[in-house]
Design a protein around this motif. Sequence first.
Motif, PDB file in Angstrom:
ATOM      1  N   THR A 151      95.918 -15.725  25.407  1.00 40.31           N
ATOM      2  CA  THR A 151      95.385 -16.897  24.711  1.00 40.31           C
ATOM      3  C   THR A 151      93.883 -16.757  24.564  1.00 40.31           C
ATOM      4  N   ILE A 152      93.403 -16.915  23.354  1.00 42.16           N
ATOM      5  CA  ILE A 152      91.969 -16.869  23.104  1.00 42.16           C
ATOM      6  C   ILE A 152      91.437 -18.296  22.971  1.00 42.16           C
ATOM      7  N   SER A 153      90.233 -18.499  23.442  1.00 41.72           N
ATOM      8  CA  SER A 153      89.581 -19.802  23.299  1.00 41.72           C
ATOM      9  C   SER A 153      88.077 -19.582  23.232  1.00 41.72           C
ATOM     10  N   ARG A 154      87.347 -20.647  22.848  1.00 44.14           N
ATOM     11  CA  ARG A 154      85.892 -20.521  22.821  1.00 44.14           C
ATOM     12  C   ARG A 154      85.249 -21.789  23.315  1.00 44.14           C
ATOM     13  N   ASP A 155      84.076 -21.603  23.881  1.00 45.01           N
ATOM     14  CA  ASP A 155      83.267 -22.715  24.365  1.00 45.01           C
ATOM     15  C   ASP A 155      81.992 -22.709  23.528  1.00 45.01           C
ATOM     16  N   ASN A 156      81.905 -23.635  22.601  1.00 37.98           N
ATOM     17  CA  ASN A 156      80.765 -23.643  21.692  1.00 37.98           C
ATOM     18  C   ASN A 156      79.440 -23.851  22.430  1.00 37.98           C
ATOM     19  N   ALA A 157      79.459 -24.690  23.433  1.00 35.83           N
ATOM     20  CA  ALA A 157      78.227 -24.988  24.153  1.00 35.83           C
ATOM     21  C   ALA A 157      77.687 -23.757  24.877  1.00 35.83           C
ATOM     22  N   LYS A 158      78.596 -22.910  25.321  1.00 38.78           N
ATOM     23  CA  LYS A 158      78.178 -21.722  26.077  1.00 38.78           C
ATOM     24  C   LYS A 158      78.133 -20.473  25.205  1.00 38.78           C
ATOM     25  N   ASN A 159      78.497 -20.599  23.936  1.00 48.07           N
ATOM     26  CA  ASN A 159      78.565 -19.431  23.045  1.00 48.07           C
ATOM     27  C   ASN A 159      79.408 -18.320  23.666  1.00 48.07           C
ATOM     28  N   THR A 160      80.532 -18.709  24.207  1.00 48.44           N
ATOM     29  CA  THR A 160      81.373 -17.759  24.922  1.00 48.44           C
ATOM     30  C   THR A 160      82.807 -17.858  24.431  1.00 48.44           C
ATOM     31  N   VAL A 161      83.415 -16.699  24.291  1.00 45.32           N
ATOM     32  CA  VAL A 161      84.824 -16.597  23.932  1.00 45.32           C
ATOM     33  C   VAL A 161      85.579 -16.056  25.131  1.00 45.32           C
ATOM     34  N   TYR A 162      86.762 -16.593  25.356  1.00 47.99           N
ATOM     35  CA  TYR A 162      87.570 -16.190  26.492  1.00 47.99           C
ATOM     36  C   TYR A 162      88.903 -15.598  26.022  1.00 47.99           C
ATOM     37  N   LEU A 163      89.411 -14.683  26.817  1.00 45.78           N
ATOM     38  CA  LEU A 163      90.743 -14.149  26.584  1.00 45.78           C
ATOM     39  C   LEU A 163      91.520 -14.271  27.886  1.00 45.78           C
TER      40      LEU A 163
END
Length: 125
Positions: free
Chosen positions: A69-81
């Motif tokens: 599952t991919i997601s992103r945190d706009n506040a942290k400018n970070t993408v997670y897998l």
Amino acid sequence: QVQLVESGGGLVQAGGSLRLSCAASGRTFSRFVMGWFRQAPGKEREFVVGISWIRGSAYYADSVKGRFTISRDNAKNTVYLQMNSLKPEDTAVYYCAATDAKSIVVVTTSEYKYWGQGTQVTVSS
């Protein structure tokens, strides 16, 4: 200058989980597609998943659907897998990539402009 820095790789047993992170910096990414690729020894780099930064919609390779599952945190400018139910065949160096595109179906390495340095994921049987 865009910079992508991956982290979170490691060694895990089959069936286990890992979460990779990709910290992005250097510009505004709202119109970008962020992608994850992987490259196993002796094989070509292959697409895993891409996500639209602004919409959050994602496109997965068949080999990881239902497990990653991919997601992103706009506040942290970070993408997670988030990788669950890992298999030995998931062993590879995982790369974060970014490009400005209108479609999330951006699946070839040549379409991505920016790359991270990669993080090793090893799944033992």
